[in-house]
Design a protein around this motif. Structure first.
Motif, short mmCIF file in Angstrom:
data_model
loop_
_atom_site.label_atom_id
_atom_site.label_comp_id
_atom_site.label_asym_id
_atom_site.label_seq_id
_atom_site.Cartn_x
_atom_site.Cartn_y
_atom_site.Cartn_z
N MET A 52 81.99 38.34 -2.22
CA MET A 52 82.48 38.89 -0.96
C MET A 52 81.46 39.84 -0.35
O MET A 52 81.33 39.92 0.88
N ALA A 53 80.72 40.56 -1.19
CA ALA A 53 79.67 41.44 -0.69
C ALA A 53 78.58 40.65 0.03
O ALA A 53 78.05 41.09 1.05
N SER A 54 78.25 39.48 -0.49
CA SER A 54 77.23 38.65 0.18
C SER A 54 77.74 38.15 1.53
O SER A 54 76.96 38.06 2.50
N LEU A 55 79.03 37.87 1.62
CA LEU A 55 79.61 37.47 2.91
C LEU A 55 79.58 38.63 3.90
O LEU A 55 79.36 38.42 5.10
N ALA A 56 79.82 39.84 3.40
CA ALA A 56 79.77 41.01 4.28
C ALA A 56 78.36 41.21 4.85
O ALA A 56 78.19 41.52 6.03
#
Length: 280
Positions: free
Chosen positions: A42-46
């Motif tokens: 999810m951090a990479s998507l952010a």
């Protein structure tokens, strides 16, 4: 520097691709704890979202982004870039959502490598926007190399940072992953620096009306990029190889350093714009 929004878009988007791929390799090689990796993906998507937001600001009027889609009829590079962003973002989001909801574990094993490949396709689609025959300083394989190296250098550092934050949930797996990501960052940094040296030689031999390094503090950007990249990667790698893989603060500084390094390098890339017709 009139293209600041594009500097941030290209660097952050490519970094997000590198981070997602690095996390995918960790997932495939180490099989870490699922819930912690959900947060990491999810951090990479952010990070990708931040890059996409920067690209929208460049349009002046955000609604203009829908007009770009009309370029699909003649395969406009800018339209293909948006399609590639949508495909990678959609695949990465689908994989992350399947992980979070624990849907079709077997299918997840197929979606992950597909999303990783689409990430590379997205970076190459960005490259295609700048491989213009009318721009001497951009129309070369060095543009492809530099954009891929942004993903290759920042991605492992970003992945290592988020995994250090999640270390209590990952246990011993995080230590092994941290060391592997540090080694990967060292290798990509070395390749990037050697390639940048060759790129600088190539720029100097261009049959152009001026020296690219004399444009808009080019030498300053170059020194900043090299220095910050080396400091960032070595800061992460030295700790990881010593087994000190729980220091989140140093990983954060390493991430900031390598992102700033790539922003400096990309600023130089835009400022070294040399038209094939200008000054000739």
């Amino acid at each position: 520097m009139s293209e600041l929004s594009l500097v941030f878009f290209t660097v952050l988007a490519q970094s997000a691709v590198g981070m997602f791929i690095a996390l995918g390799l960790v997932e495939l090689c180490f099989k870490p704890e699922r819930k912690a990796m959900n947060i990491a993906f999810m951090a990479s998507l952010a990070l990708l979202g931040l890059g996409a937001l920067a690209s929208v600001t460049h349009l002046g009027q955000p609604l203009r982004m829908f007009n770009v889609m009309f370029g699909l009829a003649h395969l406009s590079p800018l339209s293909m870039e948006i399609v590639a962003l949508s495909l990678f973002g959609g695949a990465a989001f689908t994989y992350t959502a399947m992980r979070v909801l624990n849907i079709q574990p077997m299918l997840q094993k197929l979606v992950l490598p597909v999303a990783m490949v689409l990430g590379v396709v997205f970076v190459l689609a960005i490259v295609n926007v700048y491989r213009l025959p009318t721009v001497l300083s951009w129309n070369s394989h060095w543009t492809t190399f530099q954009f891929l190296m942004t993903a290759g250098v920042v991605g492992p550092v970003a992945a290592a940072l988020v995994l250090r934050v999640l270390a209590p949930q990952l246990g011993a797996t995080q230590v092994h992953a941290d060391r592997s990501l540090a080694l990967l960052a060292l290798m990509t940094m070395t390749l990037s620096l050697v390639g940048f040296a060759a790129y600088a030689v190539w720029l100097g031999q261009l049959n152009a009306y001026l020296n690219p390094f004399a444009i808009a503090h080019g030498e300053l950007f170059t020194v900043a990029r090299i220095g910050l990249m080396v400091m960032g990667v070595l800061l992460l790698a030295i700790q990881a190889l010593r087994g000190e893989s729980l220091n989140k603060g140093s990983a954060l500084f390493a991430f900031i350093f390598v992102v700033l390094a790539e922003l400096a390098g990309r600023a130089f890339f835009y400022d070294s714009y040399i038209s094939a017709s200008a000054g000739m």
